[in-house]
Design an enzyme around this catalytic site. Structure first.
Site, PDB file in Angstrom:
ATOM      1  CE  LYS A  36      23.584  37.458  43.930  1.00  0.00           C
ATOM      2  NZ  LYS A  36      23.034  37.254  42.532  1.00  0.00           N
ATOM      3  CB  THR A  37      30.178  38.985  42.319  1.00  0.00           C
ATOM      4  OG1 THR A  37      29.801  37.929  42.994  1.00  0.00           O
ATOM      5  CG2 THR A  37      31.985  39.072  42.634  1.00  0.00           C
ATOM      6  CB  THR A  48      20.533  33.142  44.535  1.00  0.00           C
ATOM      7  OG1 THR A  48      20.981  31.948  45.156  1.00  0.00           O
ATOM      8  CG2 THR A  48      21.462  33.383  43.658  1.00  0.00           C
ATOM      9  CG  ASP A  90      29.148  34.447  45.827  1.00  0.00           C
ATOM     10  OD1 ASP A  90      27.909  34.893  46.102  1.00  0.00           O
ATOM     11  OD2 ASP A  90      29.592  34.256  44.698  1.00  0.00           O
ATOM     12  NE  ARG A 111      27.660  34.768  36.058  1.00  0.00           N
ATOM     13  CZ  ARG A 111      27.253  34.496  37.010  1.00  0.00           C
ATOM     14  NH1 ARG A 111      26.225  33.929  37.422  1.00  0.00           N
ATOM     15  NH2 ARG A 111      28.045  34.991  38.140  1.00  0.00           N
TER      16      ARG A 111
HETATM   17  N1  LIG Z   1      25.103  46.348  36.154  1.00  0.00           N
HETATM   18  C1  LIG Z   1      26.037  45.884  35.195  1.00  0.00           C
HETATM   19  N2  LIG Z   1      26.725  46.412  34.082  1.00  0.00           N
HETATM   20  C2  LIG Z   1      27.361  45.783  33.420  1.00  0.00           C
HETATM   21  N3  LIG Z   1      27.657  44.497  33.621  1.00  0.00           N
HETATM   22  C3  LIG Z   1      27.141  44.034  34.577  1.00  0.00           C
HETATM   23  C4  LIG Z   1      26.342  44.195  35.323  1.00  0.00           C
HETATM   24  N4  LIG Z   1      26.132  43.587  36.310  1.00  0.00           N
HETATM   25  C5  LIG Z   1      26.729  42.426  35.971  1.00  0.00           C
HETATM   26  N5  LIG Z   1      27.573  42.543  34.810  1.00  0.00           N
HETATM   27  C6  LIG Z   1      28.297  41.592  34.395  1.00  0.00           C
HETATM   28  O1  LIG Z   1      27.935  40.392  34.578  1.00  0.00           O
HETATM   29  C7  LIG Z   1      28.793  39.372  35.101  1.00  0.00           C
HETATM   30  C8  LIG Z   1      27.987  38.747  36.237  1.00  0.00           C
HETATM   31  O2  LIG Z   1      27.966  39.670  37.181  1.00  0.00           O
HETATM   32  P1  LIG Z   1      28.206  39.198  39.003  1.00  0.00           P
HETATM   33  O3  LIG Z   1      29.235  37.969  38.991  1.00  0.00           O
HETATM   34  O4  LIG Z   1      28.406  40.381  39.779  1.00  0.00           O
HETATM   35  O5  LIG Z   1      26.792  38.624  39.192  1.00  0.00           O
HETATM   36  P2  LIG Z   1      26.267  37.888  40.633  1.00  0.00           P
HETATM   37  O6  LIG Z   1      24.828  38.294  40.878  1.00  0.00           O
HETATM   38  O7  LIG Z   1      27.461  37.997  41.563  1.00  0.00           O
HETATM   39  O8  LIG Z   1      26.077  36.297  40.126  1.00  0.00           O
HETATM   40  P3  LIG Z   1      26.092  35.213  41.181  1.00  0.00           P
HETATM   41  O9  LIG Z   1      24.790  35.110  42.113  1.00  0.00           O
HETATM   42  O10 LIG Z   1      26.144  33.862  40.352  1.00  0.00           O
HETATM   43  O11 LIG Z   1      27.218  35.164  42.105  1.00  0.00           O
HETATM   44  C9  LIG Z   1      29.928  40.154  35.297  1.00  0.00           C
HETATM   45  O12 LIG Z   1      31.049  39.778  35.004  1.00  0.00           O
HETATM   46  C10 LIG Z   1      29.750  41.608  34.941  1.00  0.00           C
HETATM   47  O13 LIG Z   1      30.767  41.546  33.626  1.00  0.00           O
HETATM   48 MG   LIG Z   2      28.605  36.623  42.675  1.00  0.00          MG
END
Ligand SMILES: Nc1ncnc2c1ncn2[C@@H]1O[C@H](COP(=O)(O)OP(=O)(O)OP(=O)(O)O)[C@@H](O)[C@H]1O
Ligand SMILES: [Mg+2]
Length: 351
Positions: free
Chosen positions: A77-78, A171, A122, A230
């Site tokens: 998401k981030t 989430t 977030d 992640r």
């Molecule tokens: N589609 C993708 N392709 C490649 N790498 C990804 C992808 N999605 C996420 N990642 C990797 O996974 C890690 C976690 O992603 P991210 O921080 O965006 O998740 P999030 O959904 O924001 O998590 P949270 O809910 O904990 O904030 C990132 O550092 C990234 O390197």
């Molecule tokens: Mg995030």
């Protein structure tokens, strides 16, 4: 463009929970984050929509509509929020629901934005109500109403703010109030990844970090990553440690097998916390139904962590069920844990 200094705000004041990562992980996360759509693996439908919205907004010379991403932790998401700001060549200001304690905190962030900038909140489901209320008019009218003074002399002052794009991430979509939910122009749900997508992510990350991994090892490891990028990146780094110390640097299938065993991660990707929860439901509560707070007391894990981080994957894997009377372990959970002998008689209780 992303304001790097603002990343530190992400964790300011936020409660440690399912979605938070350690400082070491954060450094790696930023290094491994895809910076453009073409490097972002999977989530095809979401990417397709977002590309259209970006193109359309650019063509009209407008700002992007407010967007919310939801889905379990670590799915990207981030990363997507950062890609969007990058694609629109705008600044991204990052904060989180719990970090915004007072309406004034949000007011000062908003008034420091420039037209077209992105504000990423977030854990937006954890905004306090007085802060959330400020956001309503900010999102709709690009103005905020602030109360100035106290007592009988208090008055409301309207302040215009730049035309910004809000990106929310959560989430727990169900915790968002409907007035807030309704103000987003786009809602995108992120899904768990397919095994081949996780394998691609493992290979991409290995390349960036200069890690040597055999194809068969990447395939094997992908099965234990809970379909979550992640976790894939985290396990990859751990496998590198095992390979460097025990096997001269190359991650082979054997390294993955031994490494996962040492980390107590099983072949379905369940880690110690997942196994502990399932085991408790099966062994202590006869498979359930058992309430969330009872499980929390039994395993010493807080309710939010269970709900946000542990449960969704167990439910998705068909190991746990959420029922109105509480959580229940499925037949699959008993057999996965090798506890067939504890399965309730004739299974009627389970389904
Ligand atoms: N589609 C993708 N392709 C490649 N790498 C990804 C992808 N999605 C996420 N990642 C990797 O996974 C890690 C976690 O992603 P991210 O921080 O965006 O998740 P999030 O959904 O924001 O998590 P949270 O809910 O904990 O904030 C990132 O550092 C990234 O390197
Ligand atoms: Mg995030």
């Amino acid at each position: 463009m992303i304001e790097e200094e603002n990343f530190s705000q992400k964790t300011k004041g936020s409660v440690v929970g399912a979605s938070k990562v350690s400082a070491e992980s954060e450094v790696f996360e930023n290094k491994l984050r895809p910076k453009e759509f073409d490097h972002y693996v999977g989530q095809g439908d979401v990417k397709k929509n977002l590309k259209v919205f970006v193109e359309a907004a650019k063509k009209r010379g407008e700002t992007l509509d407010h967007t919310i991403f939801y889905g379990p932790p670590g799915l990207g998401k981030t990363t997507l929020a950062m890609i969007l700001a990058g694609e629109m060549t705008r600044q991204l200001r990052v904060t989180s629901g719990p970090a915004l304690e007072k309406p004034g905190d949000l007011a000062s962030i908003l008034s420091n934005l420039k037209d077209g900038d992105f504000l990423f909140i977030d854990e937006i489901h954890r905004l306090r109500m007085p802060v959330e209320e400020i956001l309503y008019t900010a999102m709709e009218d690009f103005a905020i109403d602030l109360v100035v003074g106290k007592g009988p002399s208090a008055r409301t002052m309207r302040l215009n703010v730049p035309r910004f794009t809000l990106i929310g991430a959560t989430t727990l979509m169900s915790r968002l109030s409907s007035p807030l939910r309704d103000r987003f122009g786009h809602t995108e749900k992120l899904r768990y990844y397919e095994l081949d997508e996780i394998q691609q992510i493992l290979e991409r990350s290995s390349h960036i970090l200069d890690i040597k991994i055999e194809e068969a090892a990447a395939k094997k490891l992908s099965q234990s990553c809970r379909c979550t990028p992640r976790i894939a990146n985290r396990l990859l780094r751990r496998m590198r440690d095992f390979a460097e110390i025990l096997h001269e640097g190359l991650i082979t299938e054997k390294v993955v097998e031994e490494g996962l065993k040492s980390l107590s991660v099983d072949e379905k990707g369940l880690d110690f916390a997942d196994q502990e929860l399932l085991r408790a439901v099966c062994e202590k509560f006869g498979g359930g139904p058992v309430g969330l707070s009872t499980i929390s007391a039994a395993i010493g894990e807080d309710v939010n962590t269970i709900e946000d981080m542990i449960e969704p994957f167990l439910i998705r894997e068909g190991l746990l069920q959420k029922t109105p009377r509480g959580r229940m372990a499925t037949e699959l959970a008993f057999s996965h844990l090798g506890l067939e002998n504890l399965k309730p008689e004739n299974g009627t209780k389970l389904f």
